[in-house]
Motif scaffolding. Structure first.
Motif, PDB file in Angstrom:
ATOM      1  N   THR A 158      37.838  32.370  46.251  1.00  0.00           N
ATOM      2  CA  THR A 158      37.798  30.840  45.578  1.00  0.00           C
ATOM      3  C   THR A 158      38.572  31.062  44.143  1.00  0.00           C
ATOM      4  O   THR A 158      38.999  30.146  43.575  1.00  0.00           O
ATOM      5  CB  THR A 158      36.477  30.357  45.351  1.00  0.00           C
ATOM      6  N   ALA A 159      38.044  32.188  43.432  1.00  0.00           N
ATOM      7  CA  ALA A 159      38.642  32.048  41.903  1.00  0.00           C
ATOM      8  C   ALA A 159      40.110  32.801  41.828  1.00  0.00           C
ATOM      9  O   ALA A 159      40.447  32.702  40.675  1.00  0.00           O
ATOM     10  CB  ALA A 159      37.696  33.212  41.306  1.00  0.00           C
ATOM     11  N   GLY A 160      40.720  33.403  42.790  1.00  0.00           N
ATOM     12  CA  GLY A 160      41.967  33.783  42.521  1.00  0.00           C
ATOM     13  C   GLY A 160      41.869  35.291  41.698  1.00  0.00           C
ATOM     14  O   GLY A 160      40.939  35.769  41.339  1.00  0.00           O
ATOM     15  N   GLN A 161      42.950  35.884  41.687  1.00  0.00           N
ATOM     16  CA  GLN A 161      43.066  37.340  40.950  1.00  0.00           C
ATOM     17  C   GLN A 161      42.349  37.125  39.486  1.00  0.00           C
ATOM     18  O   GLN A 161      41.569  38.030  39.046  1.00  0.00           O
ATOM     19  CB  GLN A 161      44.104  37.847  41.021  1.00  0.00           C
ATOM     20  N   GLU A 162      42.934  36.199  38.793  1.00  0.00           N
ATOM     21  CA  GLU A 162      42.843  36.159  37.302  1.00  0.00           C
ATOM     22  C   GLU A 162      41.158  35.802  37.313  1.00  0.00           C
ATOM     23  O   GLU A 162      40.516  36.306  36.275  1.00  0.00           O
ATOM     24  CB  GLU A 162      43.413  35.258  36.474  1.00  0.00           C
ATOM     25  N   GLY A 163      40.646  34.812  37.785  1.00  0.00           N
ATOM     26  CA  GLY A 163      39.301  34.390  37.953  1.00  0.00           C
ATOM     27  C   GLY A 163      38.413  35.625  38.227  1.00  0.00           C
ATOM     28  O   GLY A 163      37.370  35.783  37.742  1.00  0.00           O
ATOM     29  N   THR A 164      38.821  36.267  39.135  1.00  0.00           N
ATOM     30  CA  THR A 164      38.029  37.482  39.824  1.00  0.00           C
ATOM     31  C   THR A 164      37.790  38.476  38.717  1.00  0.00           C
ATOM     32  O   THR A 164      36.765  39.076  38.472  1.00  0.00           O
ATOM     33  CB  THR A 164      38.619  38.147  41.058  1.00  0.00           C
ATOM     34  N   ILE A 165      38.949  38.947  37.990  1.00  0.00           N
ATOM     35  CA  ILE A 165      38.670  39.893  37.002  1.00  0.00           C
ATOM     36  C   ILE A 165      38.376  39.214  35.688  1.00  0.00           C
ATOM     37  O   ILE A 165      37.232  40.161  35.345  1.00  0.00           O
ATOM     38  CB  ILE A 165      40.362  40.024  36.431  1.00  0.00           C
ATOM     39  N   THR A 166      38.240  38.068  35.347  1.00  0.00           N
ATOM     40  CA  THR A 166      37.382  37.475  34.472  1.00  0.00           C
ATOM     41  C   THR A 166      35.972  37.388  34.820  1.00  0.00           C
ATOM     42  O   THR A 166      34.973  38.014  33.906  1.00  0.00           O
ATOM     43  CB  THR A 166      37.754  36.259  34.068  1.00  0.00           C
ATOM     44  N   GLY A 221      31.989  43.837  29.984  1.00  0.00           N
ATOM     45  CA  GLY A 221      33.393  43.914  29.518  1.00  0.00           C
ATOM     46  C   GLY A 221      34.258  45.094  29.846  1.00  0.00           C
ATOM     47  O   GLY A 221      35.257  45.265  29.282  1.00  0.00           O
ATOM     48  N   LEU A 222      33.994  45.882  30.962  1.00  0.00           N
ATOM     49  CA  LEU A 222      34.478  46.812  31.376  1.00  0.00           C
ATOM     50  C   LEU A 222      35.818  46.336  32.004  1.00  0.00           C
ATOM     51  O   LEU A 222      35.956  45.391  32.952  1.00  0.00           O
ATOM     52  CB  LEU A 222      33.607  47.789  32.636  1.00  0.00           C
ATOM     53  N   ASP A 223      37.026  46.831  31.867  1.00  0.00           N
ATOM     54  CA  ASP A 223      38.320  46.272  32.340  1.00  0.00           C
ATOM     55  C   ASP A 223      38.491  46.527  33.814  1.00  0.00           C
ATOM     56  O   ASP A 223      38.848  47.568  34.086  1.00  0.00           O
ATOM     57  CB  ASP A 223      39.396  46.641  31.455  1.00  0.00           C
ATOM     58  N   THR A 224      38.355  45.525  34.600  1.00  0.00           N
ATOM     59  CA  THR A 224      38.570  45.637  35.944  1.00  0.00           C
ATOM     60  C   THR A 224      39.989  45.401  36.350  1.00  0.00           C
ATOM     61  O   THR A 224      40.017  45.490  37.816  1.00  0.00           O
ATOM     62  CB  THR A 224      37.510  44.907  36.906  1.00  0.00           C
ATOM     63  N   THR A 225      40.899  45.293  35.622  1.00  0.00           N
ATOM     64  CA  THR A 225      42.330  44.597  35.928  1.00  0.00           C
ATOM     65  C   THR A 225      42.826  45.823  36.995  1.00  0.00           C
ATOM     66  O   THR A 225      43.493  45.201  38.108  1.00  0.00           O
ATOM     67  CB  THR A 225      42.904  44.614  34.655  1.00  0.00           C
ATOM     68  N   ASN A 226      42.629  47.033  36.817  1.00  0.00           N
ATOM     69  CA  ASN A 226      43.435  47.949  37.678  1.00  0.00           C
ATOM     70  C   ASN A 226      42.479  48.349  39.028  1.00  0.00           C
ATOM     71  O   ASN A 226      43.117  48.930  39.809  1.00  0.00           O
ATOM     72  CB  ASN A 226      43.541  49.164  36.979  1.00  0.00           C
ATOM     73  N   ILE A 227      41.218  47.989  39.219  1.00  0.00           N
ATOM     74  CA  ILE A 227      40.703  48.167  40.341  1.00  0.00           C
ATOM     75  C   ILE A 227      40.595  47.008  41.326  1.00  0.00           C
ATOM     76  O   ILE A 227      40.034  47.111  42.297  1.00  0.00           O
ATOM     77  CB  ILE A 227      39.206  48.900  39.907  1.00  0.00           C
ATOM     78  N   ILE A 228      40.697  45.632  40.705  1.00  0.00           N
ATOM     79  CA  ILE A 228      40.683  44.660  41.851  1.00  0.00           C
ATOM     80  C   ILE A 228      41.659  44.372  42.556  1.00  0.00           C
ATOM     81  O   ILE A 228      43.114  44.645  42.271  1.00  0.00           O
ATOM     82  CB  ILE A 228      40.635  43.186  40.871  1.00  0.00           C
ATOM     83  N   ARG A 229      41.602  44.572  43.850  1.00  0.00           N
ATOM     84  CA  ARG A 229      42.561  44.587  44.949  1.00  0.00           C
ATOM     85  C   ARG A 229      42.388  43.207  45.867  1.00  0.00           C
ATOM     86  O   ARG A 229      41.215  43.155  46.473  1.00  0.00           O
ATOM     87  CB  ARG A 229      42.571  45.696  45.661  1.00  0.00           C
ATOM     88  N   MET A 230      43.312  42.362  45.736  1.00  0.00           N
ATOM     89  CA  MET A 230      43.023  41.068  46.205  1.00  0.00           C
ATOM     90  C   MET A 230      43.570  41.080  47.841  1.00  0.00           C
ATOM     91  O   MET A 230      43.275  40.054  48.528  1.00  0.00           O
ATOM     92  CB  MET A 230      43.845  40.087  45.537  1.00  0.00           C
ATOM     93  N   ASP A 231      44.310  41.942  48.202  1.00  0.00           N
ATOM     94  CA  ASP A 231      44.998  42.046  49.546  1.00  0.00           C
ATOM     95  C   ASP A 231      43.957  42.958  50.389  1.00  0.00           C
ATOM     96  O   ASP A 231      44.717  43.858  51.229  1.00  0.00           O
ATOM     97  CB  ASP A 231      46.378  42.452  49.544  1.00  0.00           C
ATOM     98  N   VAL A 232      42.775  42.631  50.608  1.00  0.00           N
ATOM     99  CA  VAL A 232      41.927  43.241  51.374  1.00  0.00           C
ATOM    100  C   VAL A 232      41.881  42.604  52.873  1.00  0.00           C
ATOM    101  O   VAL A 232      41.613  41.431  53.018  1.00  0.00           O
ATOM    102  CB  VAL A 232      40.417  43.223  50.923  1.00  0.00           C
ATOM    103  N   PRO A 233      42.060  43.470  53.634  1.00  0.00           N
ATOM    104  CA  PRO A 233      42.329  43.149  55.324  1.00  0.00           C
ATOM    105  C   PRO A 233      41.023  42.488  55.669  1.00  0.00           C
ATOM    106  O   PRO A 233      39.864  43.296  55.138  1.00  0.00           O
ATOM    107  CB  PRO A 233      43.040  44.463  55.934  1.00  0.00           C
ATOM    108  N   LEU A 234      40.994  41.645  56.604  1.00  0.00           N
ATOM    109  CA  LEU A 234      39.554  41.080  57.219  1.00  0.00           C
ATOM    110  C   LEU A 234      38.832  42.024  57.667  1.00  0.00           C
ATOM    111  O   LEU A 234      37.685  42.373  57.712  1.00  0.00           O
ATOM    112  CB  LEU A 234      39.793  39.898  58.108  1.00  0.00           C
ATOM    113  N   ILE A 235      39.363  43.105  58.588  1.00  0.00           N
ATOM    114  CA  ILE A 235      38.876  44.212  59.211  1.00  0.00           C
ATOM    115  C   ILE A 235      37.985  45.283  58.208  1.00  0.00           C
ATOM    116  O   ILE A 235      36.806  45.516  58.400  1.00  0.00           O
ATOM    117  CB  ILE A 235      39.509  44.902  60.068  1.00  0.00           C
TER     118      ILE A 235
END
Length: 92
Positions: free
Chosen positions: A30-38, A46-60
Motif C-alpha cells: 500500500t505504501a509503495g517503495q518510498e513509503g516503505t523505506i520511510t 533511522g537505519l537506512d533501509t534504502t538498499n535492502i528494500i526489494r519491492m519485486d518479491v514474487p508471491l511464492i
C-alpha cells in the motif's frame, strides 16, 4: 508456579510472527517503495533501509516467507515454554 503449554505457546509465537510478516506485506503493497523505506527507516531508529528494500518479491517467495516465519516463531515459543517449565520446581 503454573506450567506453560509448550505447543500453545509455540503456536501463539508463530501466529504473532506471521501476523507481523503479513503487516509488512500490507505496508509494502500500500505504501509503495518510498513509503516503505520511510516506514522502516523510522521503525528501525533511522537505519537506512534504502538498499535492502526489494519491492519485486514474487508471491511464492512471500508465501514461503510467511510459512518459515511461523515455523521459526513456533520453535522459539516452544523453546521458551520448555525452558520456563524446566526451571519450575516440582513438588513431590
Amino acid at each position: 508456579m503454573y506450567r506453560l503449554n509448550i505447543k500453545k505457546l509455540g503456536f501463539a509465537f508463530g501466529l504473532t510472527g506471521s501476523l507481523i510478516y503479513l503487516g509488512c506485506m500490507i505496508v509494502m503493497a500500500t505504501a509503495g517503495q518510498e513509503g516503505t523505506i520511510t516506514f522502516f527507516n523510522s521503525l528501525l531508529h533511522g537505519l537506512d533501509t534504502t538498499n535492502i528494500i526489494r519491492m519485486d518479491v514474487p508471491l511464492i517467495e512471500a508465501l514461503f516467507g510467511i510459512v518459515q516465519t511461523f515455523i521459526l516463531g513456533w520453535l522459539i515459543g516452544a523453546c521458551i515454554g520448555a525452558f520456563y517449565n524446566a526451571q519450575i520446581k516440582v513438588k513431590r
